[in-house]
Enzyme design. Structure first.
Site, short mmCIF file in Angstrom:
data_model
loop_
_atom_site.label_atom_id
_atom_site.label_comp_id
_atom_site.label_asym_id
_atom_site.label_seq_id
_atom_site.Cartn_x
_atom_site.Cartn_y
_atom_site.Cartn_z
N LYS A 254 0.88 -1.17 0.00
CA LYS A 254 0.00 0.00 0.00
C LYS A 254 0.91 1.22 0.00
O LYS A 254 1.65 1.45 0.94
CB LYS A 254 -0.92 0.01 1.22
CG LYS A 254 -1.90 1.16 1.20
CD LYS A 254 -2.93 1.02 2.31
CE LYS A 254 -4.09 1.98 2.17
NZ LYS A 254 -3.70 3.38 2.16
N ARG A 259 -3.65 8.41 -5.85
CA ARG A 259 -4.22 7.44 -6.77
C ARG A 259 -4.42 8.09 -8.13
O ARG A 259 -4.86 9.23 -8.22
CB ARG A 259 -5.58 7.00 -6.23
CG ARG A 259 -6.27 5.99 -7.12
CD ARG A 259 -6.94 4.99 -6.27
NE ARG A 259 -7.72 4.04 -7.00
CZ ARG A 259 -8.63 3.30 -6.41
NH1 ARG A 259 -8.88 3.45 -5.12
NH2 ARG A 259 -9.30 2.40 -7.10
N ARG A 274 -7.98 10.86 -7.79
CA ARG A 274 -9.03 10.13 -7.09
C ARG A 274 -10.34 10.90 -7.13
O ARG A 274 -11.41 10.35 -7.14
CB ARG A 274 -8.57 9.93 -5.65
CG ARG A 274 -9.47 9.12 -4.79
CD ARG A 274 -8.90 9.15 -3.38
NE ARG A 274 -9.62 8.28 -2.50
CZ ARG A 274 -10.81 8.54 -2.01
NH1 ARG A 274 -11.43 9.65 -2.32
NH2 ARG A 274 -11.40 7.68 -1.20
N ARG A 416 -17.36 0.57 -2.01
CA ARG A 416 -16.45 0.12 -0.96
C ARG A 416 -16.91 -1.26 -0.53
O ARG A 416 -17.94 -1.40 0.11
CB ARG A 416 -16.52 1.10 0.21
CG ARG A 416 -15.43 0.91 1.24
CD ARG A 416 -15.59 1.86 2.41
NE ARG A 416 -15.49 3.26 2.02
CZ ARG A 416 -14.34 3.89 1.77
NH1 ARG A 416 -13.21 3.24 1.85
NH2 ARG A 416 -14.33 5.15 1.44
N LYS A 422 -7.95 -2.61 3.19
CA LYS A 422 -6.72 -1.92 3.59
C LYS A 422 -6.42 -2.35 5.02
O LYS A 422 -7.32 -2.43 5.85
CB LYS A 422 -6.86 -0.40 3.47
CG LYS A 422 -8.10 0.19 4.07
CD LYS A 422 -8.24 1.66 3.72
CE LYS A 422 -9.55 2.22 4.25
NZ LYS A 422 -9.95 3.48 3.66
P1 ATP Z 1 -10.69 5.42 0.65
O1 ATP Z 1 -10.71 4.04 1.18
O2 ATP Z 1 -11.94 6.13 0.62
O3 ATP Z 1 -9.81 5.58 -0.55
P2 ATP Z 1 -8.70 6.57 2.03
O4 ATP Z 1 -8.11 7.23 0.83
O5 ATP Z 1 -8.68 7.25 3.32
O6 ATP Z 1 -10.11 6.22 1.79
P3 ATP Z 1 -6.67 4.81 2.23
O7 ATP Z 1 -6.33 4.33 3.56
O8 ATP Z 1 -5.81 5.90 1.69
O9 ATP Z 1 -8.09 5.15 2.19
O10 ATP Z 1 -6.66 3.55 1.25
C1 ATP Z 1 -7.15 3.50 -0.04
C2 ATP Z 1 -6.18 4.16 -1.01
O11 ATP Z 1 -4.92 3.54 -0.96
C3 ATP Z 1 -6.54 4.04 -2.47
O12 ATP Z 1 -7.52 4.95 -2.85
C4 ATP Z 1 -5.20 4.28 -3.15
O13 ATP Z 1 -5.01 5.64 -3.37
C5 ATP Z 1 -4.19 3.84 -2.14
N1 ATP Z 1 -3.41 2.66 -2.53
C6 ATP Z 1 -2.10 2.50 -2.25
N2 ATP Z 1 -1.65 1.33 -2.69
C7 ATP Z 1 -2.68 0.69 -3.27
C8 ATP Z 1 -2.84 -0.56 -3.91
N3 ATP Z 1 -1.85 -1.42 -4.02
N4 ATP Z 1 -4.08 -0.87 -4.38
C9 ATP Z 1 -5.10 -0.02 -4.27
N5 ATP Z 1 -5.01 1.18 -3.67
C10 ATP Z 1 -3.82 1.54 -3.18
#
Ligand code: ATP
Length: 561
Positions: A254, A259, A274, A416, A422
């Site tokens: 991650k 994104r 995003r 979602r 995550k």
């Molecule tokens: P949301 O879940 O709404 O995106 P958030 O942005 O707060 O909320 P994050 O904890 O940042 O959630 O996790 C999702 C984000 O992680 C994705 O939108 C993407 O930008 C990022 N990301 C990083 N690595 C990856 C991966 N390998 N696959 C998918 N997403 C990833």
């Protein structure tokens, strides 16, 4: 043809109703009565938009411009503005009060120009404002706004200002409008949602549903250079929890970046964020890399762009943000802040849609079109120990952690689901800054103590759930101060009240019930983890999420005891 005042009256009614069903009925009835060309404007304006997020155009009218025009037209002084704002807490209501009170002075002029404008008339003027770009554009935009407000009644002005600021506060979210469209067009909600995910435009979705019905909606497909809403991930606290859900899972690094959705046709490339804004101009190096290295004539890829140092090691998110700020000094920034693209999905390839293909199959395509060094590192395993080691490896390499993906899962835009998980050991909240206090001592020139708010889904208002001065670096504090001052609505004592635009990710120890804030909740030991420039205030966490987490706390505590 509907008058704009009809739209405003609808909004007034919607603001007074709290239950969802009657809201949906009212909107549905309104939509059904519209002429074809009015549907898109009305549906967009209901959620405070003139154009979809991916449009190259934006209104580009700041709060300062609005104030300037309002003052000019009403002759009101800053003191009057402040008073009107304090009474209502809403910029639109403030303008309404001022126009009701002070415009009488210009009554003769108004009488001459007062003809009731239609929804389309107002919409077209707003479009004109959006189309103005380049040198001297602020002034030109203000002139059109002045002309428009001059032709409107105070109630209409209230809503034009709300639309310009993108904050309707009538308790109508995009989901509510989707339901209303489904009811108005008598089609299944799922079809509306699907179409809106691909079109990413509630206006076009409404028009399609109401003019072409089910058949038209079913024909909606992904189109190159038109972004769709990204699939999102649910949260778990450990790799074992992810494995319990998926059985076997693909664990990917991650990455802590931004994104991106990349659309390519031959040598033409567009990159969307995003939030679906077009960020192509900020990333010429990524464009170049895609053109030279991706082996496909037509393709849509998804990935994460991260900032890296000279050795290619990841840098924190804040560095990357600078790449997206300015379009003017791009070439300098490309050198100063190198970035690296990692891809993790492919959704369209040479004429073939891949959304319904399972994750595993999509990854096979991805391997065919992208060089290995562009793919996000991943393993497939059902062994928790192996996953745990991979998590350590991700962290050792400076990445955020892991994502777990179900091998059989399709890509569902905008949703979602548990298909993507995550892995985060603790909960965080994305909250909106609604006010800030000037600091003391060393921090006296900075707005450094922030009031954090969650969105109340029912009213669309942002309710404070806590305050913090922890988490930002000096450079971030300075930058945040500038940003907040640009969003300033009023200043009372040490507190600057701002438009709710900036989202921050916040960690906390506990959620408590508290009468201190109107929300009824207060976060204990809140601290900012980072500024979420990539998130819009509509995407911030809601009061119901806070309520849910508050409950969960007890369950968790219970299970520990
Ligand atoms: P949301 O879940 O709404 O995106 P958030 O942005 O707060 O909320 P994050 O904890 O940042 O959630 O996790 C999702 C984000 O992680 C994705 O939108 C993407 O930008 C990022 N990301 C990083 N690595 C990856 C991966 N390998 N696959 C998918 N997403 C990833």
């Amino acid at each position: 043809m509907k008058k704009f005042i009809d739209f405003c009256n609808l909004c007034e009614k919607l603001a007074k109703i709290t239950e969802r069903i009657p809201k949906i009925r009212l909107i549905a009835k309104f939509l059904r009565e519209l002429d074809e060309e009015e549907i898109t404007p009305a549906a967009r304006m209901l959620i405070g938009k003139v154009l979809p997020d991916w449009s190259e155009l934006t209104l580009g009218l700041s709060w300062t411009s609005i104030i300037k025009v309002v003052k000019k037209l009403t002759g009101a002084k800053s003191r009057d503005l402040l008073e009107a704002f304090s009474k209502t807490g809403d910029p639109g209501d403030m303008a309404r009060i001022l126009f009701e009170k002070y415009r009488r002075r210009q009554a003769t002029l108004i009488e001459i120009t007062q003809e009731q404008l239609s929804i389309l008339d107002v919409y077209k003027e707003l479009l004109k404002i959006a189309q103005i770009r380049g040198e001297g554009s602020t002034l030109k935009k203000e002139i059109i706004l002045t002309g428009l407000l001059n032709k409107l009644s105070p109630l209409e002005i209230k809503y034009v200002i709300k639309i310009i600021l993108g904050e309707m506060r009538i308790g109508v979210q995009e989901g509510t409008v989707e339901m209303a469209i489904a009811e108005a067009a008598r089609v299944p909600l799922e079809l509306i949602r699907r179409a809106n995910m691909f079109l990413a435009d509630i206006g076009e979705t409404a028009k399609l549903a109401l003019t072409r019905g089910e058949r038209g909606l079913k024909e909606v497909k992904v189109q190159l250079f038109r972004p769709y809403k990204p699939m999102l991930a649910d949260q778990v606290s450990s790799v074992s929890e992810a494995l319990a859900e998926h059985g076997v899972s693909a664990f990917e690094f991650k990455l802590d970046g931004a994104r991106v959705q990349i659309h390519k046709k031959e040598n033409q490339v567009k990159i969307f964020s995003r939030r679906l804004t077009d960020v192509t101009e900020s990333l010429p190096d990524v464009v170049e890399e895609v053109i030279t290295k991706v082996k496909a004539t037509e393709v849509i890829l998804e990935g994460e762009v991260i900032a890296v140092n000279e050795e290619g090691k990841p840098l924190p998110f804040q560095y990357l943000v600078r790449r997206f700020r300015r379009v003017r000094d791009v070439q300098r920034l490309v050198k100063e802040i190198p970035v690296k693209l990692y891809v993790f999905d492919v959704l369209y390839l040479n004429g073939k849609e891949l959304f319904d293909e399972p994750y595993e199959k999509r990854w096979e395509y991805l391997e065919k079109v992208c060089p290995k060094e562009m793919l996000v590192p991943r393993i497939i395993t059902k062994n928790p120990e192996e996953a745990e080691n991979f998590l350590k490896e991700a962290k050792m390499n400076g990445h955020e952690g892991l994502m777990a993906k179900r091998l059989t899962s399709p890509y569902i835009p905008g949703r979602r689901e548990k298909h993507w998980l995550k892995i985060k050991p603790y909960y965080t909240l994305d909250l909106v800054i609604v006010a800030a206090d000037w600091g003391y001592g060393r921090r006296k020139n900075w707005l450094s103590d922030y009031y954090l708010a969650a969105r109340d889904e029912e009213t669309g208002r942002y309710l404070i759930v806590g305050k913090t001065f922890k988490g930002l670096t000096d450079a971030e504090l300075a930058d945040m101060t500038k940003k907040l001052l640009a969003l300033k609505i009023k200043e009372v004592g040490r507190t600057v009240y701002v438009q709710p635009k900036i989202v921050v990710e916040v960690a906390f120890d506990e959620i408590q019930k508290s009468p201190k804030w109107e929300s009824g909740y207060a976060l204990r030991f809140a601290r900012i983890l980072r500024i979420r420039w990539d998130k819009s205030p509509e995407e911030a966490d809601t009061i119901s999420k806070i309520r849910e987490l508050y409950q969960k706390q007890f369950e968790m505590k219970g299970s520990i005891i």
